[in-house]
Design a protein around this motif. Structure first.
Motif, mmCIF file in Angstrom:
data_model
loop_
_atom_site.group_PDB
_atom_site.id
_atom_site.type_symbol
_atom_site.label_atom_id
_atom_site.label_comp_id
_atom_site.label_asym_id
_atom_site.label_seq_id
_atom_site.Cartn_x
_atom_site.Cartn_y
_atom_site.Cartn_z
ATOM 1 N N ASP A 125 -0.487 2.324 1.576
ATOM 2 C CA ASP A 125 0.389 2.928 2.586
ATOM 3 C C ASP A 125 -0.214 4.182 3.206
ATOM 4 O O ASP A 125 0.481 5.179 3.453
ATOM 5 N N LEU A 126 -1.503 4.130 3.468
ATOM 6 C CA LEU A 126 -2.216 5.247 4.072
ATOM 7 C C LEU A 126 -2.913 4.795 5.357
ATOM 8 O O LEU A 126 -3.288 3.624 5.485
ATOM 9 N N THR A 260 0.125 9.523 5.849
ATOM 10 C CA THR A 260 1.081 8.593 5.258
ATOM 11 C C THR A 260 1.666 7.734 6.379
ATOM 12 O O THR A 260 1.442 7.999 7.567
ATOM 13 N N LYS A 261 2.417 6.720 6.009
ATOM 14 C CA LYS A 261 2.996 5.826 7.033
ATOM 15 C C LYS A 261 3.925 6.571 7.979
ATOM 16 O O LYS A 261 4.100 6.166 9.129
ATOM 17 N N ILE A 266 -2.111 13.974 4.513
ATOM 18 C CA ILE A 266 -2.122 14.242 3.070
ATOM 19 C C ILE A 266 -3.104 15.351 2.704
ATOM 20 O O ILE A 266 -3.116 15.804 1.545
#
Length: 443
Positions: A125-126, A260-261, A266
């Motif tokens: 999910d990156l 992130t989604k 991050i």
């Protein structure tokens, strides 16, 4: 097909894929067969993506005689048809990537290797956000000695480097205007251009984007475009790592952050130092750097660039806002916190380079690797572990690096090793002049 309908004057098409060296391999096809190409693709032998820098088969490759040199299936990438503004006749380019006849991705295709890394990010999910900066020389190669071409405006040659000189940019204003117009036509997000430290050397940044495959496509297409436009003006554009012994070489710096989604960076901790995730990613890149050097410096000439005090890194270390470091954390607002990887030369295959860097960073994040302390001052004066110092050492480091075999399919690793060992063997037969002639246009 919409692009072709909007350009009815296009009579021929080039279909092309990148081989392991980043060289475009393909065919010329009459435009009337465009619909068939779009729907059914075309075929090349698998071995075509595994040729050496001369375009020769790899000796004893299992892709050639042992298997009967079978065909793979080449299908259009998401890019669709593009113009080729450097050609006189209106022409379309259809970028391709390779599959097995049953539809499985071919693991020897460098674009498929990058897609495999991107899939790892999607599973976590990156979303990696990638930008590249490309340096190149404009060169008059019409004589025995390379030199700066005369300015199309003044007819004069400038013999020295002029860092961030508007005069140097303006001397080739017609070329750059044509180049930027062509980038718009090809949807290549060319941003700032500057003059660099070498004579006739320039750098153009491509904008960051949350699609590593498109970022690598743009870089590959941009190199093709710059070379083609330059020839229209009567000179060469070269991404060769070190065309002039006495001047700095060409780099391809890559910037990246990871979202992130929901769009959160991050690496952003709200301050200047960045998060633990940033340091994990840095540590992953540092751990993989010796084994990745063959991808960042893929040719014999590449190692002439990676020498001390020549504006290219030699030590394996990182620092904040320090251009002597292999990995630099640029100053920025916290939301734009990112990593700049500065090792790669302009002569790389962008698909393999982007895959190696993103794959190493993700390995570091997954393993929660701890980065060493960042250094301060001149990297060349630090007691840092060093990159492989020559082509042969880099080949062996690539072969034995666990991170490389975690990032790339075994098939691609084996093919790349065979390719580079064959090139290493035959390059020993070439003079310095023949080496320059080989690399000037091909890389």
């Amino acid at each position: 097909m919409d692009w072709l309908r909007e350009h009815p004057d296009v009579r021929t098409i080039r279909v092309a894929a990148a081989d392991l060296n980043g060289v475009a391999r393909g065919k010329r096809v009459p435009a009337r067969f465009a619909q068939k190409l779009s729907e059914e693709g075309t075929k090349f032998p698998f071995s075509v993506l595994n040729l050496d820098i001369w375009g020769e088969d790899i000796e004893n490759s299992p892709l050639v005689f042992e298997s009967g040199d079978p065909d793979g299936l080449l299908m259009p990438t998401e890019r669709g048809f593009l113009p080729m503004p450097w050609l006189d006749a209106p022409t379309g380019l259809l970028p391709l990537w390779m599959f097995h006849p049953d539809g499985r991705p071919y693991e020897g295709d460098p674009r498929q290797a990058l897609a495999r890394v991107v899939d790892r990010y999607k599973a976590a999910d990156l979303v990696p956000v990638v930008a590249t900066e490309l340096e190149f020389f404009l060169i008059d190669d019409s004589g025995r000695t390379l030199r700066v071409p005369p300015s199309p405006r003044s007819g004069k040659r400038r013999t020295g480097g002029e860092v961030l000189s508007l005069r140097a940019l303006d001397a080739f204003d017609q070329f750059f205007t044509t180049l930027y117009d062509a980038c718009e036509m090809m949807d290549i997000p060319a941003d700032t251009s500057i003059s660099e430290a070498g004579p006739g050397q320039f750098e153009i940044n491509l904008m960051h984007q949350a699609d590593p495959l498109k970022a690598a496509d743009d870089t590959w297409l941009f190199k093709m475009l710059v070379k083609g436009i330059a020839r229209n003006y009567g000179f060469a554009a070269s991404f060769m790592a070190k065309p002039y012994e006495a001047w700095p070489g060409n780099g391809m710096h890559m910037h990246f952050s990871i979202l992130t989604k929901d769009g959160r960076n991050i690496f952003d901790d709200g301050g200047e130092m960045g998060t633990d995730a940033l340091r994990h990613a840095v540590a992953g890149c540092l751990r993989a750097m010796p084994g990745s050097t063959l991808l960042f410096a893929p040719h014999e000439n590449s190692y002439d660039r990676l020498v001390p005090n020549a504006h290219a890194p030699t030590g394996i270390g990182w620092a904040y806002e320090n251009r002597t470091a292999a990995i630099r954390i640029p100053s920025s607002g916290p939301k734009a916190r990112r990593i700049e990887h500065r090792v790669a030369g302009g002569d790389v295959n962008p698909y393999l380079t982007v895959a190696a860097i993103l794959g190493a960073a993700l390995n570091g994040i997954e393993d929660k690797l701890q980065a060493p302390a960042p250094f301060k001052g001149n990297a060349y004066d630090q007691q840092l572990a060093q990159l492989p110092g020559d082509w042969g050492a880099a080949i062996e480091a690539f072969d034995t690096c666990p991170d490389i075999r975690r990032i790339f399919p075994e098939h691609l690793v084996d093919n790349y090793l065979m390719t580079k060992r064959q090139e290493l063997h035959y390059m020993a037969e070439l003079s310095d002049e023949e080496t320059v002639e080989l690399y000037l246009d091909t890389v």
